[in-house]
Scaffold this motif. Structure first.
Motif, PDB file in Angstrom:
ATOM      1  N   LEU A 132       1.873   2.345  -9.100  1.00 61.19           N
ATOM      2  CA  LEU A 132       0.691   2.744 -10.461  1.00 61.19           C
ATOM      3  C   LEU A 132       1.377   4.313 -11.393  1.00 61.19           C
ATOM      4  N   SER A 133       2.542   4.960 -10.819  1.00 53.76           N
ATOM      5  CA  SER A 133       2.734   5.859 -11.347  1.00 53.76           C
ATOM      6  C   SER A 133       3.993   5.169 -13.077  1.00 53.76           C
ATOM      7  N   SER A 193       1.817  11.556  -2.956  1.00 49.40           N
ATOM      8  CA  SER A 193       2.562  10.365  -2.926  1.00 49.40           C
ATOM      9  C   SER A 193       3.312  10.698  -1.280  1.00 49.40           C
ATOM     10  N   LYS A 236       0.657  -1.167   0.338  1.00 50.37           N
ATOM     11  CA  LYS A 236      -0.163  -0.046   0.266  1.00 50.37           C
ATOM     12  C   LYS A 236       0.880   1.135  -0.435  1.00 50.37           C
ATOM     13  N   SER A 286       2.421   1.512  -3.348  1.00 49.42           N
ATOM     14  CA  SER A 286       1.122   1.367  -4.612  1.00 49.42           C
ATOM     15  C   SER A 286       0.804   2.440  -5.661  1.00 49.42           C
ATOM     16  N   SER A 287       1.205   3.691  -5.079  1.00 48.94           N
ATOM     17  CA  SER A 287       0.322   5.232  -5.337  1.00 48.94           C
ATOM     18  C   SER A 287       1.964   5.149  -6.816  1.00 48.94           C
ATOM     19  N   PRO A 289       0.251  10.626  -9.406  1.00 50.48           N
ATOM     20  CA  PRO A 289       0.637   9.220  -8.459  1.00 50.48           C
ATOM     21  C   PRO A 289       1.667   9.931  -7.304  1.00 50.48           C
TER      22      PRO A 289
END
Length: 417
Positions: free
Chosen positions: A13-14, A178, A6, A9-10, A174
């Motif tokens: 995602l990027s 972050s 978690k 995760s950002s 993201p």
């Protein structure tokens, strides 16, 4: 585990969005170059520009990051990349497109450095290997699904370039939002290429050949698929399944190389890849589903050559020089990748579309013969092996994650003895 995932995760995602846009641009520019009337040789030169930029970025982008920090560097590079994508529509010229591809490769290399160093810092020793696996799955899924983005519009129009620019811009969000603290910039240590080659000629040559073949597929695969009569949707499927096929055999063949002589496994992977390239040549006259199945199997074997070659070098390298070795292997891959599309285009210009598969077959046959010769000159190493870890397929580096996971695995192995 889930808490750590978690927290990154950002960042993943990027990274996934970067690979999504990158996969789309690779196939789009290959097709659009032919639509604009550029010759096969010129198209190959344009496509090689990206990998030249990746190589330059691997050497110098770290200076940008060290100067302004991770977040600002990522934002600046993503903005430049978005501009470079849109500029293709404004300036339809092969020289300009080559320069823009070099710019794109440099920007992509720098952004990947930012993401992977950030992910590496947020990963604990206990689960770094699993994070690396998740990182590589993101790599393959992003690159593979990017091929299907072609179905959104017509490659002869401008809309797809706008969409690609939007994807790269969204990749900014993201990272910028972050809450994870940015890592401190670090300067990469380099190893003389001669020392790297002497450490493991097989591993270095395998890395170079993987760069040549993978970049050829990424740069000229769509051109080949189009010239054998596939529709845009079929071209997207052809390219996507090749990349997604690379996920399937990473761990089975990788674990096999942990148990047996990696050189023997590497010969097997090379021979199977060459045979499947020839099978794909036969399948061009068969129903499309047969071609897709064969090219998926091709991707499965082709994309294990790079990580096995890297593991072979790390088996023989000084454990205290893993970072230098990883940096050197990235350069070796970049050298091969820079030449790949140009050489593949020359083969296609000489022998037609079939020349693409002839070229890939030749690369892997050469690698298999080179390994056979080397096996007669150096016996199998008796020292403990470095554990196999996956690596990306399309020229993006997982250097920091790879070396950190490798170091952790080696330390755990020492602790058990």
């Amino acid at each position: 585990m889930w808490t750590a995932i978690k927290s990154i995760s950002s960042l993943l995602l990027s990274y996934g969005l970067l690979l999504l846009g990158n996969g789309m641009m690779g196939i789009l520019l290959g097709l659009r170059s032919r639509i604009e009337g550029f010759s096969t040789e010129i198209t190959g030169l344009i496509m090689s520009g990206y990998f030249i930029g990746m190589l330059v970025g691997a050497l110098f982008a770290v200076r940008v990051i060290a100067t302004v920090g991770h977040v600002r560097a990522f934002a600046a590079l993503a903005s430049l990349l978005s501009v470079a994508v849109l500029a293709h529509v404004l300036i339809v010229d092969p020289v300009a497109w080559f320069v823009l591809r070099v710019m794109a490769g440099f920007c992509m290399s720098g952004m990947v450095m930012v993401v992977e160093s950030w992910v590496n810092e947020r990963s604990t020793n206990a689960m770094r290997g699993r994070i690396l696996s998740l990182y590589m799955i993101t790599n393959y899924l992003g690159a593979g699904l990017g091929q299907f983005m072609m179905l959104i519009g017509d490659p002869a129009e401008y809309q797809l370039f706008i969409i690609a620019s939007m994807v790269y811009s969204f990749a900014l969000v993201p990272v910028l939002l972050s809450r994870a603290s940015a890592p401190k910039p670090s300067s990469p240590q380099r190893m003389p290429f001669k020392d790297l080659f002497l450490t493991s000629p097989v591993g270095v040559m395998g890395t170079i050949c993987a760069g040549v073949a993978n970049a050829s597929l990424n740069g000229m695969g769509a051109v080949f698929a189009r010239e054998i009569g596939l529709s845009v949707a079929q071209v997207s499927t052809f390219m996507a399944m090749t990349i997604l096929g690379g996920i399937a055999l990473q761990f089975p063949i990788g674990r096999l190389s942990d148990r047996f002589d990696r050189r023997s496994v590497l010969i097997g992977a090379s021979v199977f890849t060459a045979l499947l390239a020839q099978a794909a040549l036969w399948a061009t006259d068969q129903p499309f589903i047969i071609l897709v199945l064969i090219i998926t199997a091709y991707g499965g074997f082709a994309f294990v050559v790079y990580p096995i070659s890297s593991s072979q070098v790390n088996d023989l390298a000084d454990p205290d020089r893993l970072v230098q070795v990883a940096s050197g292997l990235l350069i070796a891959y970049g050298i091969g990748a820079s030449m790949g599309p140009i050489l593949a285009a020359q083969a296609m210009a000489r022998f037609g579309a079939d020349g693409f598969l002839y070229f890939l077959t030749g690369i892997y046959c050469f690698l298999a013969l080179f390994i056979l010769v080397r096996m007669t000159q150096r016996r199998r190493a008796v020292r403990p092996k470095a554990p196999f870890l996956p690596l990306g397929s399309m020229g993006t580096s997982s250097k920091q994650l790879y070396t950190a996971a490798l170091s952790d695995s080696g330390q755990k192995e020492e602790d058990t003895h």
